[in-house]
Design an enzyme around this catalytic site. Structure first.
Site, PDB file in Angstrom:
ATOM      1  N   GLU A  39       0.847  -1.187   0.000  1.00 51.92           N
ATOM      2  CA  GLU A  39       0.000   0.000   0.000  1.00 51.92           C
ATOM      3  C   GLU A  39       0.882   1.237   0.000  1.00 51.92           C
ATOM      4  OE1 GLU A  39      -3.646  -2.126   2.490  1.00 51.92           O
ATOM      5  OE2 GLU A  39      -2.814  -0.228   3.211  1.00 51.92           O
ATOM      6  N   ALA A  91       2.479   1.166   3.293  1.00 47.66           N
ATOM      7  CA  ALA A  91       2.835  -0.158   3.818  1.00 47.66           C
ATOM      8  C   ALA A  91       3.519  -0.949   2.712  1.00 47.66           C
ATOM      9  CB  ALA A  91       1.596  -0.900   4.320  1.00 47.66           C
ATOM     10  N   THR A  99       1.606  -4.987  -9.957  1.00 49.05           N
ATOM     11  CA  THR A  99       1.926  -5.421 -11.318  1.00 49.05           C
ATOM     12  C   THR A  99       0.665  -5.991 -11.951  1.00 49.05           C
ATOM     13  OG1 THR A  99       4.200  -5.931 -10.691  1.00 49.05           O
ATOM     14  CG2 THR A  99       3.380  -6.938 -12.705  1.00 49.05           C
ATOM     15  N   GLU A 147       9.140  -7.750  -4.572  1.00 48.52           N
ATOM     16  CA  GLU A 147       9.030  -8.946  -3.717  1.00 48.52           C
ATOM     17  C   GLU A 147       9.868  -8.821  -2.451  1.00 48.52           C
ATOM     18  OE1 GLU A 147       7.141 -11.694  -4.592  1.00 48.52           O
ATOM     19  OE2 GLU A 147       6.607 -11.008  -6.585  1.00 48.52           O
TER      20      GLU A 147
END
Length: 391
Positions: free
Chosen positions: A135, A138, A166, A370
């Site tokens: 977010e 976040a 994505t 990631e």
């Protein structure tokens, strides 16, 4: 100017079927992806037609169960397919990794009825998925997410904003992590949200330095209603599901990073063998030969690391530490290798006439997505020395 593209690399594959699969993927990438990669990336074109082809070929379903339309392939094989796709075009390789990540919660934590209902179309029906965890406030601290799902009867209403998604705005389904309880990681639940759900809108795609063909966008959830039948796992289990997905997703990023690095090495090696200075190919000069040797060594080390982690996963052993190591090492190596490829090619490497500069820009993203590489170091350190320090 000539783009020689990625050269075949020998793989350690477990079966004749796996070797045939890799050969098929190489042929497909050279025919359908690599020839237009530079032009389409420059134009910011997302190759949805390629993902349709990959779906029809079973390449969006490789690591999932055959019972639900998957390919039943071990992660060791799936990751090598990702490497081949990323070497041809990172938008495609990373896109397949993200789609696989988006299917993870349903495949691993959904009920048998949920899997029977949704997985076949997600794996082989031409659909494309996305994963909604981060977010605006976040990112690395994903447990602090604020998007909230409120239940009334058998319906959940989702409110909030997701960032850095994505396939945001073009995906057919989203795996969404939303807060259903109190603060912290134990108040988060996972949901499978249709891409055309009323109240779900996407902001304009982010303007990125690389991967311009891959849309990354914020998603706004304004009263999006989702049936409880689309809740994945138990209430409050979402963060554990997210971490499980990320462990596997990090291996996908590692494989993509090795693919980009291999493509950069192939380009640099071809260029330095053809380019002549002082009456010799520049590849004859020891300083440049040593750079090429270092690049190749980093690639081989990264490939060995991600394959070793994949074998742990395939045999049901813990692999979270090794996945973090692989993502960290492979993406850092890709940044070094692509930077050296540009340097080896001199002024030509800095131009868009060759793909080396694109590989360098793309490699940077792999150190961030990631989980940043700083987060990977935290993960590895926790496995080595316990959870001391910042949470």
């Amino acid at each position: 100017m000539t783009d020689h593209g990625p050269q075949p690399v020998e793989r350690q594959l477990p079966t004749e079927e796996s070797r045939a699969l890799i050969s098929l993927v190489r042929d497909l990438t050279q025919r359908e992806i690599a020839p237009t990669a530079a032009e389409e990336e420059d134009a910011g074109h997302f190759p949805r037609e390629v993902f349709g082809l990959l779906s029809a070929s079973g390449l969006l379903a490789l690591p999932y169960a055959e019972e639900f339309g998957g390919g039943d392939q071990p992660y060791e094989v799936y990751l090598q397919v990702l490497e081949e796709l990323a070497a041809a075009r990172l938008t495609v390789g990373l896109g397949v990794s993200v789609h696989t990540l988006a299917c993870h919660a349903l495949a691993g934590y959904g009920t048998k009825e949920q899997r029977r209902t949704h997985l076949p179309a997600m794996l082989g029906g031409g659909l494309l998925g996305a994963y909604c965890l981060s977010e605006p406030a976040a990112g690395s601290d994903a447990a602090a997410l604020r998007t909230r799902a409120t239940r009334v009867g058998d319906t959940w209403t989702i409110e909030g904003t997701k960032a850095w998604t994505t396939h945001g705005g073009i995906a057919d389904f989203y795996t969404v992590l939303a807060r259903t309880g109190g603060e912290g990681p134990h108040g988060i639940t996972a949901f499978l949200v249709p891409g055309d759900a009323p109240g779900l809108t996407a902001a304009p795609p982010e303007r990125k330095m690389g991967m311009k063909g891959s849309p990354t966008a914020q998603l706004h959830f304004d009263g999006v209603e989702v049936a409880d039948a689309r809740r994945l796992g138990d209430e409050g289990q979402g963060f554990a599901i997210a971490l499980s997905a990320l462990d596997s997703g990090r291996l996908g990023i590692a494989a993509c990073a090795v693919g980009v690095a291999q493509a950069a090495l192939d380009q640099a090696l071809s260029f330095t063998q053809e380019r002549r200075q002082f009456g010799h190919p520049v590849a004859d000069f020891q300083g440049l030969r040593f750079m090429l040797a270092d690049m190749a060594t980093q690639i081989e080390a990264g490939r060995a690391l991600y394959l070793a982690a994949a074998r742990l996963r395939d045999t049901g052993r813990p692999f979270a530490k090794q996945a973090a190591m692989a993502k960290l090492f492979c993406s850092d190596a890709a940044m070094r290798v692509t930077t050296d490829a540009v340097q080896l090619m001199g002024g030509y490497g800095y131009t868009a006439d060759f793909p080396a500069e694109r590989y360098m820009r793309e490699a940077k993203a792999l150190q961030i997505v990631e989980g940043t590489n700083q987060i990977q170091r935290m993960v590895v350190a926790r496995h080595l020395a316990g959870p001391g320090g910042a949470p």
